[in-house]
Design a protein around this motif. Structure first.
Motif, PDB file in Angstrom:
ATOM      1  N   CYS A 248       7.830 -25.109 -11.932  1.00 31.08           N
ATOM      2  CA  CYS A 248       6.875 -26.111 -11.666  1.00 31.08           C
ATOM      3  C   CYS A 248       6.389 -26.466 -10.776  1.00 31.08           C
ATOM      4  O   CYS A 248       5.593 -25.519 -10.049  1.00 31.08           O
ATOM      5  CB  CYS A 248       9.137 -26.160 -11.216  1.00 31.08           C
ATOM      6  SG  CYS A 248       8.777 -25.212  -9.525  1.00 31.08           S
ATOM      7  N   ASP A 249       6.463 -27.782 -10.497  1.00 29.58           N
ATOM      8  CA  ASP A 249       5.579 -28.137  -9.234  1.00 29.58           C
ATOM      9  C   ASP A 249       5.191 -27.303  -7.613  1.00 29.58           C
ATOM     10  O   ASP A 249       4.507 -26.724  -7.455  1.00 29.58           O
ATOM     11  CB  ASP A 249       5.717 -29.349  -8.428  1.00 29.58           C
ATOM     12  CG  ASP A 249       7.497 -29.639  -7.974  1.00 29.58           C
ATOM     13  OD1 ASP A 249       8.430 -29.236  -8.385  1.00 29.58           O
ATOM     14  OD2 ASP A 249       7.083 -31.283  -7.473  1.00 29.58           O
ATOM     15  N   TYR A 250       6.993 -26.716  -7.385  1.00 24.05           N
ATOM     16  CA  TYR A 250       6.225 -26.139  -6.109  1.00 24.05           C
ATOM     17  C   TYR A 250       5.691 -24.624  -6.122  1.00 24.05           C
ATOM     18  O   TYR A 250       4.962 -24.240  -5.346  1.00 24.05           O
ATOM     19  CB  TYR A 250       7.847 -25.718  -5.413  1.00 24.05           C
ATOM     20  CG  TYR A 250       8.695 -24.417  -4.776  1.00 24.05           C
ATOM     21  CD1 TYR A 250       8.183 -24.111  -2.725  1.00 24.05           C
ATOM     22  CD2 TYR A 250       8.483 -23.322  -5.182  1.00 24.05           C
ATOM     23  CE1 TYR A 250       7.987 -23.365  -2.293  1.00 24.05           C
ATOM     24  CE2 TYR A 250       8.941 -22.364  -4.157  1.00 24.05           C
ATOM     25  CZ  TYR A 250       8.216 -22.743  -3.311  1.00 24.05           C
ATOM     26  OH  TYR A 250       8.771 -21.649  -2.049  1.00 24.05           O
ATOM     27  N   CYS A 251       6.090 -24.275  -7.581  1.00 23.48           N
ATOM     28  CA  CYS A 251       5.811 -22.723  -8.147  1.00 23.48           C
ATOM     29  C   CYS A 251       4.622 -23.018  -8.156  1.00 23.48           C
ATOM     30  O   CYS A 251       2.980 -22.118  -8.423  1.00 23.48           O
ATOM     31  CB  CYS A 251       6.362 -21.848  -8.969  1.00 23.48           C
ATOM     32  SG  CYS A 251       7.918 -21.917  -9.320  1.00 23.48           S
ATOM     33  N   ARG A 252       3.864 -23.929  -8.898  1.00 22.69           N
ATOM     34  CA  ARG A 252       2.110 -23.958  -9.447  1.00 22.69           C
ATOM     35  C   ARG A 252       1.813 -24.297  -7.228  1.00 22.69           C
ATOM     36  O   ARG A 252       0.450 -23.348  -7.549  1.00 22.69           O
ATOM     37  CB  ARG A 252       1.809 -25.749  -9.931  1.00 22.69           C
ATOM     38  CG  ARG A 252       2.295 -24.973 -11.515  1.00 22.69           C
ATOM     39  CD  ARG A 252       2.036 -26.587 -12.179  1.00 22.69           C
ATOM     40  NE  ARG A 252       2.308 -27.340 -11.763  1.00 22.69           N
ATOM     41  CZ  ARG A 252       3.061 -28.188 -11.636  1.00 22.69           C
ATOM     42  NH1 ARG A 252       3.971 -28.257 -12.673  1.00 22.69           N
ATOM     43  NH2 ARG A 252       2.750 -29.602 -11.651  1.00 22.69           N
ATOM     44  N   ALA A 253       2.018 -24.911  -6.761  1.00 24.30           N
ATOM     45  CA  ALA A 253       1.347 -24.810  -4.735  1.00 24.30           C
ATOM     46  C   ALA A 253       1.464 -23.935  -4.616  1.00 24.30           C
ATOM     47  O   ALA A 253       0.632 -23.328  -3.092  1.00 24.30           O
ATOM     48  CB  ALA A 253       2.051 -26.250  -4.534  1.00 24.30           C
ATOM     49  N   THR A 254       2.363 -23.075  -5.443  1.00 22.13           N
ATOM     50  CA  THR A 254       2.371 -21.748  -3.810  1.00 22.13           C
ATOM     51  C   THR A 254       2.362 -20.570  -5.021  1.00 22.13           C
ATOM     52  O   THR A 254       2.576 -19.427  -4.118  1.00 22.13           O
ATOM     53  CB  THR A 254       4.160 -21.411  -3.183  1.00 22.13           C
ATOM     54  OG1 THR A 254       5.226 -21.424  -5.091  1.00 22.13           O
ATOM     55  CG2 THR A 254       4.517 -22.828  -2.580  1.00 22.13           C
ATOM     56  N   LYS A 255       1.934 -20.961  -5.904  1.00 21.45           N
ATOM     57  CA  LYS A 255       1.529 -19.831  -6.749  1.00 21.45           C
ATOM     58  C   LYS A 255       0.685 -18.289  -6.222  1.00 21.45           C
ATOM     59  O   LYS A 255      -0.447 -19.180  -5.855  1.00 21.45           O
ATOM     60  CB  LYS A 255       1.282 -20.149  -8.078  1.00 21.45           C
ATOM     61  CG  LYS A 255       1.025 -19.426  -8.898  1.00 21.45           C
ATOM     62  CD  LYS A 255       0.747 -19.256 -10.720  1.00 21.45           C
ATOM     63  CE  LYS A 255       1.042 -18.503 -11.565  1.00 21.45           C
ATOM     64  NZ  LYS A 255       1.330 -19.633 -12.827  1.00 21.45           N
ATOM     65  N   GLN A 256       0.293 -17.121  -6.376  1.00 20.38           N
ATOM     66  CA  GLN A 256      -0.322 -16.473  -5.684  1.00 20.38           C
ATOM     67  C   GLN A 256      -0.730 -15.071  -7.009  1.00 20.38           C
ATOM     68  O   GLN A 256      -0.832 -14.918  -7.844  1.00 20.38           O
ATOM     69  CB  GLN A 256       0.300 -15.146  -4.506  1.00 20.38           C
ATOM     70  CG  GLN A 256       0.190 -16.646  -3.810  1.00 20.38           C
ATOM     71  CD  GLN A 256      -1.205 -16.557  -3.052  1.00 20.38           C
ATOM     72  OE1 GLN A 256      -2.108 -16.061  -2.883  1.00 20.38           O
ATOM     73  NE2 GLN A 256      -0.630 -18.153  -1.968  1.00 20.38           N
ATOM     74  N   LEU A 257      -2.169 -14.969  -7.161  1.00 21.87           N
ATOM     75  CA  LEU A 257      -3.098 -14.824  -8.403  1.00 21.87           C
ATOM     76  C   LEU A 257      -3.663 -13.554  -8.421  1.00 21.87           C
ATOM     77  O   LEU A 257      -4.059 -12.576  -8.022  1.00 21.87           O
ATOM     78  CB  LEU A 257      -4.647 -14.920  -8.654  1.00 21.87           C
ATOM     79  CG  LEU A 257      -4.952 -16.553 -10.073  1.00 21.87           C
ATOM     80  CD1 LEU A 257      -6.309 -16.956 -10.080  1.00 21.87           C
ATOM     81  CD2 LEU A 257      -3.616 -16.491 -10.978  1.00 21.87           C
ATOM     82  N   ASP A 258      -1.799 -12.920  -7.727  1.00 15.59           N
ATOM     83  CA  ASP A 258      -1.702 -11.177  -8.215  1.00 15.59           C
ATOM     84  C   ASP A 258      -2.047 -10.144  -8.828  1.00 15.59           C
ATOM     85  O   ASP A 258      -1.921  -9.040  -8.735  1.00 15.59           O
ATOM     86  CB  ASP A 258      -0.626 -11.069  -6.720  1.00 15.59           C
ATOM     87  CG  ASP A 258       0.557 -11.200  -7.789  1.00 15.59           C
ATOM     88  OD1 ASP A 258       0.902 -11.432  -8.534  1.00 15.59           O
ATOM     89  OD2 ASP A 258       2.111 -11.610  -7.160  1.00 15.59           O
TER      90      ASP A 258
END
Ligand code: ZN
Length: 266
Positions: A248-258
């Motif tokens: 979703c928009d929220y998850c994309r906006a807060t995503k970290q490539l861990d």
């Protein structure tokens, strides 16, 4: 707890405090992936750390609603983004006027859509306080009407059910109609309230329909709440960590490539 609950008014109904204290149909659906919901996003909205932008389809719906509650002038004042720089209505809202006109000129719609507008009720259901705002309530004749705007009346593919379903099912309107029926009956101490959806499409010219529901339909909607409410409340009350949907928009906006993911996972 009960007596400390916020008394709801038109002014505070959509407030963060009201949403934190009360469960609501759209909030409930916001937790469920089958309706495009995401627990992490819904919690961020409730905590005030994330604000969803008003999308145009959402605003078109609000525009049409505002007209039928007699508040279109106020809506226009609060939403300058619906006008072009030259000061005329953007095309989507001219289209919204067409939708309004399509209903306003229909004698059957006008006869059905009579009663109290935007009536607020609160009640207890499945161990939580709920709030609802009913578009049109006709208690005398025992029914309520919810106004819906939709792109069209095409059936929508449902991955879970492996079949195409009506837009009403796809958008969780069975849940809404079931909770509203139960809530109105509880709050007004009445029985056998019927729910209708008056739907108008964003096509030009618009299509329109008045939908009714059978006892089995209410049961399906009610069961969906029954099956999911405990988990939703556990997440909302902080007893279970919210899951991220990662899409979703929220998850994309807060995503970290861990970590790296295998290509087949996407
Ligand atoms: Zn998400």
């Amino acid at each position: 707890m009960e007596n400390t609950l916020l008394k709801l008014t038109d002014e505070n109904y959509f407030s963060q405090e009201a949403n934190r204290q009360y469960m609501e149909v759209s909030q409930f659906k916001g937790f469920l992936p089958q309706y495009g919901g995401c627990e992490a996003k819904q919690m961020a909205i409730l905590n005030g750390t994330y604000k969803q932008k008003d999308s145009t389809p959402l605003l078109v719906g609000s525009y049409v609603h505002s007209h039928f509650e007699g508040a279109l002038d106020r809506f226009k004042g609060e939403h300058p983004e619906i006008f072009t720089k030259a000061g005329s209505l953007k095309s989507q809202y001219q289209q919204a006027n067409e939708m309004i006109n399509c209903l306003e000129t229909d004698e059957s719609f006008k006869r059905v859509y009579t009663g109290d507008k935007e009536k607020i009720f609160t009640f207890d259901l499945f161990g939580a306080p709920w709030k609802i705002k009913v578009d049109c309530l006709n208690l005398k004749d025992g029914y309520f009407v919810d106004l819906k705007t939709t792109r069209d009346f095409q059936k929508v593919w449902n991955e879970e059910l492996h079949r195409k379903v009506s837009f009403a099912e796809a958008w969780g309107y069975l849940v809404q109609i079931a909770v509203y029926k139960k809530g109105i009956e509880l709050a007004t101490n009445t029985k056998d309230i019927d729910g209708f959806i008056a739907a108008v499409t964003k096509q030009s010219p618009p299509d329109k329909a008045i939908l009714y529901f059978t006892p089995e339909d209410y049961e399906i909607g009610f069961q969906e709440v029954e099956e999911n409410i405990q988990h939703v409340l556990d997440v909302k009350n902080g007893n279970v960590a919210p899951e991220r949907c990662e899409h979703c928009d929220y998850c994309r906006a807060t995503k970290q490539l861990d970590k790296a993911v295998h290509y087949t996972e996407l």
